[in-house]
Motif scaffolding. Structure first.
Motif, PDB file in Angstrom:
ATOM      1  N   TYR A  53      50.428  37.150 -10.113  1.00 56.64           N
ATOM      2  CA  TYR A  53      51.741  36.572  -9.925  1.00 56.64           C
ATOM      3  C   TYR A  53      51.517  35.495  -9.076  1.00 56.64           C
ATOM      4  N   PRO A  54      51.031  34.315  -9.587  1.00 59.76           N
ATOM      5  CA  PRO A  54      50.829  33.197  -8.774  1.00 59.76           C
ATOM      6  C   PRO A  54      52.005  32.559  -8.201  1.00 59.76           C
ATOM      7  N   ARG A  55      53.397  32.710  -8.725  1.00 61.27           N
ATOM      8  CA  ARG A  55      54.590  32.225  -7.989  1.00 61.27           C
ATOM      9  C   ARG A  55      54.657  32.598  -6.455  1.00 61.27           C
ATOM     10  N   LYS A  56      54.204  33.862  -6.213  1.00 63.16           N
ATOM     11  CA  LYS A  56      54.193  34.263  -4.870  1.00 63.16           C
ATOM     12  C   LYS A  56      52.897  34.253  -4.164  1.00 63.16           C
ATOM     13  N   LEU A 182      58.349  40.125 -18.115  1.00 59.07           N
ATOM     14  CA  LEU A 182      59.998  40.604 -17.660  1.00 59.07           C
ATOM     15  C   LEU A 182      59.637  41.505 -16.625  1.00 59.07           C
ATOM     16  N   ALA A 183      59.728  41.229 -15.314  1.00 55.82           N
ATOM     17  CA  ALA A 183      59.440  42.308 -14.207  1.00 55.82           C
ATOM     18  C   ALA A 183      60.645  42.767 -13.613  1.00 55.82           C
ATOM     19  N   VAL A 184      60.676  43.995 -13.330  1.00 55.19           N
ATOM     20  CA  VAL A 184      61.648  44.894 -13.069  1.00 55.19           C
ATOM     21  C   VAL A 184      61.411  45.717 -11.611  1.00 55.19           C
ATOM     22  N   ASP A 185      62.478  45.470 -10.393  1.00 52.72           N
ATOM     23  CA  ASP A 185      62.155  46.433  -9.247  1.00 52.72           C
ATOM     24  C   ASP A 185      62.937  47.528  -9.167  1.00 52.72           C
ATOM     25  N   PHE A 276      55.665  40.675 -23.433  1.00 48.78           N
ATOM     26  CA  PHE A 276      56.169  39.791 -24.575  1.00 48.78           C
ATOM     27  C   PHE A 276      55.103  38.857 -25.019  1.00 48.78           C
ATOM     28  N   ASP A 277      55.178  38.635 -26.312  1.00 54.83           N
ATOM     29  CA  ASP A 277      54.084  37.796 -26.893  1.00 54.83           C
ATOM     30  C   ASP A 277      54.677  36.205 -27.042  1.00 54.83           C
ATOM     31  N   PRO A 278      54.357  35.270 -26.255  1.00 56.92           N
ATOM     32  CA  PRO A 278      54.906  33.903 -26.043  1.00 56.92           C
ATOM     33  C   PRO A 278      54.869  33.121 -27.354  1.00 56.92           C
ATOM     34  N   ALA A 296      72.756  47.214 -18.010  1.00 58.29           N
ATOM     35  CA  ALA A 296      73.641  48.258 -18.329  1.00 58.29           C
ATOM     36  C   ALA A 296      73.173  49.698 -17.702  1.00 58.29           C
ATOM     37  N   ALA A 297      71.863  49.731 -17.378  1.00 60.36           N
ATOM     38  CA  ALA A 297      71.478  51.068 -16.760  1.00 60.36           C
ATOM     39  C   ALA A 297      71.317  51.068 -15.413  1.00 60.36           C
ATOM     40  N   GLY A 298      72.038  49.958 -14.887  1.00 59.56           N
ATOM     41  CA  GLY A 298      72.099  49.706 -13.327  1.00 59.56           C
ATOM     42  C   GLY A 298      70.859  49.047 -12.889  1.00 59.56           C
ATOM     43  N   ILE A 299      69.743  48.440 -13.337  1.00 56.91           N
ATOM     44  CA  ILE A 299      68.813  47.914 -12.908  1.00 56.91           C
ATOM     45  C   ILE A 299      68.975  46.262 -12.912  1.00 56.91           C
ATOM     46  N   HIS A 300      69.273  45.860 -11.788  1.00 56.60           N
ATOM     47  CA  HIS A 300      69.589  44.135 -11.832  1.00 56.60           C
ATOM     48  C   HIS A 300      68.457  43.444 -11.122  1.00 56.60           C
ATOM     49  N   ARG A 301      67.477  44.128 -10.656  1.00 58.34           N
ATOM     50  CA  ARG A 301      66.745  43.264  -9.929  1.00 58.34           C
ATOM     51  C   ARG A 301      65.380  43.002 -10.956  1.00 58.34           C
ATOM     52  N   HIS A 302      65.438  41.941 -11.631  1.00 58.59           N
ATOM     53  CA  HIS A 302      64.460  41.452 -12.755  1.00 58.59           C
ATOM     54  C   HIS A 302      64.463  40.009 -12.535  1.00 58.59           C
ATOM     55  N   TRP A 303      62.926  39.613 -13.166  1.00 60.08           N
ATOM     56  CA  TRP A 303      62.709  38.179 -13.153  1.00 60.08           C
ATOM     57  C   TRP A 303      61.577  37.932 -14.146  1.00 60.08           C
ATOM     58  N   HIS A 304      61.596  36.705 -14.476  1.00 59.50           N
ATOM     59  CA  HIS A 304      60.588  36.323 -15.762  1.00 59.50           C
ATOM     60  C   HIS A 304      59.736  35.344 -15.296  1.00 59.50           C
ATOM     61  N   TYR A 305      58.450  35.493 -15.914  1.00 54.04           N
ATOM     62  CA  TYR A 305      57.618  34.407 -15.690  1.00 54.04           C
ATOM     63  C   TYR A 305      56.353  34.590 -16.790  1.00 54.04           C
TER      64      TYR A 305
END
Length: 309
Positions: A53-56, A182-185, A276-278, A296-305
């Motif tokens: 995860y080279p963005r961080k 699509l990462a989820v915390d 996902f397959d790019p 909808a499941a209450g999981i709001h901390r997610h990001w894409h790379y």
């Protein structure tokens, strides 16, 4: 456990510090593509393959001085301090210095924050003396400093790494194929990696890990995101029995509903990812659907790379 190789030392002093100030960087990861126990020259060794995860990243700045005291800023980064000390000893330096460490990586989430600090510190010390340590040597020093390490010092090169022994079980040479992630915390309290017990796998699971190792090789050679995601998904399923993640069933359900190619887990952290397959023209739509289901499941901390090549 593997006995780490002795480090050859040559005597140096602060006057051998041509750069004055050294700098180093260590990247984050998002957990494991593969985690299990693998044949390692005739014995079973715990090994991992990480998803970079080279963005961080963590960054370190080191200035040596003649006094033997070693100061780290902020003071509570004890693993980074130990890494700097190990690095100085490996270089044959009896002096101390000031190490400054900063990071953009969240702690306790399974993203390799401590290893990134440690790797950045090792590289900064080496850089201050005008040298660069190999990834293998950096891995040895990292394990000495923190007890267990991720393989981020190898960059985007995929290795099956003995995280508690500090050596490469198998160097797969290539980078991961391109993946949309699509990462989820989970947004729960952090995890201490060293406090997590090593899983005890059954015979069938050990056999499956051997098959996944072979499938991983094929995924890299064929540059197949689908095969790589299969490796991650099966590894996640096995490790869910030993290191349960409360979000796992939800993520598998979302994966199936939107047509993601796999699920990937930070087994000693709080993050998970949908893969996902790019090359799929519907990937953007699938990700958007996944985000709606997670919200909808209450999981709001997610990001894409995107990762890989």
């Amino acid at each position: 456990m593997t006995v780490l190789a002795p480090i050859r030392r040559t005597s140096r002093s602060v006057t051998d510090c041509p750069n004055g100030v050294g700098h180093g960087v260590g990247i984050a990861h998002l957990g494991e593509i593969l985690q299990g126990r693998f044949d390692d020259d005739g014995r079973l060794t715990h090994g991992t393959v990480t998803l970079p995860y080279p963005r961080k990243s963590s960054t370190a700045r080191f200035r040596a001085h003649a006094e033997e005291a070693l100061v780290v800023v902020p003071h509570w980064r004890s693993k980074a301090r130990r890494a700097a000390g190990e690095s100085l000893r490996s270089l044959g330096v009896t002096a101390g210095g000031v190490l400054e460490v900063s990071t953009t990586i969240p702690t306790g989430r399974g993203c390799g924050s401590s290893t990134a600090d440690v790797v950045a510190s090792i590289r900064a010390v080496a850089d201050s003396f005008g040298t660069t340590l190999s990834a293998a040597r950096t891995a040895q020093l990292a394990v000495r400093a923190e007890g267990a390490s991720d393989a981020i010092m190898f960059g985007d090169r995929v290795v099956l790494f003995a995280s508690r022994d500090g050596h490469v079980i198998e160097d797969l040479v290539l980078a991961v194929p391109r993946l949309e992630v699509l990462a989820v915390d989970l947004d729960v309290s952090g995890v201490d990696t060293l406090a997590v017990p090593s899983p005890v796998y059954g015979r069938l699971e050990l056999s499956t890990f051997g098959a996944l190792r072979g499938l991983l090789r094929r995924a890299l050679i064929d540059r197949s995101a689908t095969l790589l995601a299969r490796v991650a998904s099966v590894s996640a399923e096995i490790n869910q029995r030993h290191l349960p993640n409360p979000l796992y069933d939800l993520m598998v359900d979302v994966q199936r509903r939107v047509g993601a190619i796999g699920v990937q887990v930070a087994h000693t952290g709080t993050v998970m990812s949908l893969l996902f397959d790019p090359t799929d023209p519907d990937t953007v739509l699938r990700e958007a659907m996944a985000i709606r289901l997670l919200d909808a499941a209450g999981i709001h901390r997610h990001w894409h790379y995107q990762v890989g090549s």
